[in-house]
Design an enzyme around this catalytic site. Sequence first.
Site, PDB file in Angstrom:
ATOM      1  N   THR A  94       0.857  -1.195   0.000  1.00 56.98           N
ATOM      2  CA  THR A  94       0.000   0.000   0.000  1.00 56.98           C
ATOM      3  C   THR A  94       0.883   1.231   0.000  1.00 56.98           C
ATOM      4  OG1 THR A  94       0.018   0.373   2.388  1.00 56.98           O
ATOM      5  CG2 THR A  94      -1.616  -1.180   1.514  1.00 56.98           C
ATOM      6  N   ASP A  95       0.302   2.381  -0.274  1.00 58.61           N
ATOM      7  CA  ASP A  95       1.005   3.623   0.029  1.00 58.61           C
ATOM      8  C   ASP A  95       0.878   3.846   1.546  1.00 58.61           C
ATOM      9  OD1 ASP A  95       2.467   5.908  -0.134  1.00 58.61           O
ATOM     10  OD2 ASP A  95       1.307   6.826  -1.739  1.00 58.61           O
ATOM     11  N   TYR A  96       1.574   4.851   2.011  1.00 60.62           N
ATOM     12  CA  TYR A  96       1.720   5.153   3.446  1.00 60.62           C
ATOM     13  C   TYR A  96       0.360   5.270   4.147  1.00 60.62           C
ATOM     14  CZ  TYR A  96       4.714   7.236   7.105  1.00 60.62           C
ATOM     15  OH  TYR A  96       5.437   7.496   8.250  1.00 60.62           O
TER      16      TYR A  96
END
Length: 763
Positions: A282-284
């Site tokens: 995932t992104d952050y």
Amino acid sequence: MKRTYTILLCLCFFALQNATAQDAKMKTHIDGLLKKMTVGEKIGQLNLVVSGWVPTGTTVSQDTEEKITSGKVGGMFGYYDPVRMKAIQQIAVEKSRLKIPLFFGLDVIHGHRTIFPIPLGMSATWDMALVEKSARIAAQEATAEGLNWTFSPMVDIARDPRWGRISEGGGEDPYLGSQIARALVHGYQGDDLSKNNSLMACVKHYALYGGAEAGRDYNTVDMSRSSMYNYYLPPYKAAVEAGVGSVMTSFNVVDEVPATANRWLMTDLLRNQWGFKGFVVTDYTAINEMTSHGLGDLQTVSALALKAGVDMDMVGEGFLTTLKKSLDEKKITMADIDLACRRILEAKWKMGLFDDPYRRLDPSRPAKEIMTPENRKAAREIASHSFVLLKNDNQILPLAKAGKTVAFVGPFADNHRDMLGTWVIGGEWEKSVSVMEGVKNVAPQLATLFAKGSNITDDTAFIHRLNFFGQKMVTLDAISPETLLRNALETAARADAIVAVLGESQSMSGESSSRTDIGIPDSQRKLLEELVKTGKPVVLVLFTGRPLTLEWEQQHCAAILNVWAPGTEAGNAIADVLFGDVNPSGKLTATFPRSVGQIPLYYNHKPTGRPYNGSYQTKFSSNYLDSPNEELYPFGYGIGYSPFVYEEMKLSSAKLSGNGSLTASIKVSNTGKYAGEEVVQLYIGDPVASISRPVKELKGFQKIILKAGESKLVTFNITTNDLKFYDNSLKYDWEAGEFRISIGGNSRDVKVGTVVWEKNLKP
Ligand code: BGC
């Protein structure tokens, strides 16, 4: 011939056999491991923590060492220090029960220690060998400092320069963007992921992140499937085809569902249609953020993400803290967890980490491999090829290396900090070359003067926001703006020519740095206006992370050289171009609008039913009351010190059928006195089809080198593959009819011919 063919066939056969044997070995190892792992240890592999470097979100990981010891961490990002990372790897492989090594990731985006131009600048080289070289050097340096994974390439197509992250990608075009994606993946990963100098790539942000409404970062995206397939998805697909090891989800929704929970995106399209074999991260904190998207609590969104095809959770620990509960409540299955865990372990296997977890953790490497003279030389060459000359009246450039007095004025002229651009975690601005230093290196005999002239901006509230990553990124000078200006004008009065070095600072573009006014900041614009009033010729050297609105500058400056943020060797590369050692050859990869009101503005737009006829006074046509439709500088635009003249284009036939192929040739001549490089661009338009098609689309380009006075015949081979598009049922094919073939030095100024392409030509 026959013998060579047989040898090749044998080689392919053995390579295939070897790969199958390797795969079988990997499977046996991972099957064995999965049998030994507890549910907690499996979920632990899906957890990515951040440590060290300043994070890009508000949440940061806690109790990391304890978590690694107890098998709750699959990877870490933030450090680039082999000694420290070796100690951390030791915890994983010596203290944790199953001794599974960690990934070490970082945003190595445009160089690691030796910094190259920002990606938007890099794309302006249109030179895939240079793009790949930059990634190879970045991988060499990053692996020397213990890293094995980079969160790059960022290949989000962007049509809105208000969006700060336009600086991180390759611009607005899917064809060029796809080439860049491939070159970067090959550059980072090399030919074998397990080598000590190979860095696993991660293509991001999947998907459509660049389509954020209003150019506001993290904002929502709404787009038709055919727009996705034709314009926004191709670069991600190209990265997958190039063998990218991992994919990062985006923060936005795709078809109303956040990308991070979008099963269609992550499983149907990415894996089932495109055949992606790596893992998805995932992104952050993107899982946690889905609660704000309105998809439910942390447990719900974590289960949704896993079910959709996410394998690794960046920082948010939604997986770590809720998946076991979801398993007990039968909201997910053991098979879901096993699948994600297997993908992470497979990547670790392919990276050679099970063979030797310390393989990129050799503390003797940095001294030999970081910022070497060769790396800096490459950075200088690449930077000088990324600059785009937007205007050059009366051949004011190149400047003579001696004989005249030149005043360098502006807050970027004697500045090291802003040379590097966005995403330079390992970059040391103190080691960058300023413009003044570069000028002294390249033209030591020249009489030069310097004055700062203005602050980057006088707006203290803006300065506060720009300093998020450090309080001294943008500062107000102790001298008042009035005195700075007065000093600059006094300096300019003593010079024969003025070079104004102005633009955007490092933190004005990049993540969370959208702007509604994309002009040069007021303080600098005022300085420029005063310099122009002196009546002396003003050359503008422009630093920017995005297309800016430059109508006034275009009217009043004698020359404009757009240098983006060039990286470590900034000053040397700029001086190479200003004094003619390098003839500028960069071409824009994103349209420069006249005003913010025209955005989004891009070259491959659709026709309208009430076309603009060149006059904005016309009623009932698609135009503005107060502005022409035309951009200031079109996609593909950029001039050099020598004009390149294009003769009429020749098509090999006017009519052809089915599997035939067409050649389009054009003679290009360098009619000036400098040798130079030119990017010859091929565009195709499909004026009649079952859906409305763009007025033209880039389908090929060639970068040629021509000596002064030299001509070359440039030939493009066109097949029906170049005519294909996705229709509304997402069928990818070409439709018979007339096509407009154009060739030119930019997307606007082209030579055009037409061809009729039938499915089966009747005799
Ligand atoms: C960015 C990503 C980046 C990640 C890790 C996020 O905020 O959107 O591009 O890779 O942080 O630093």
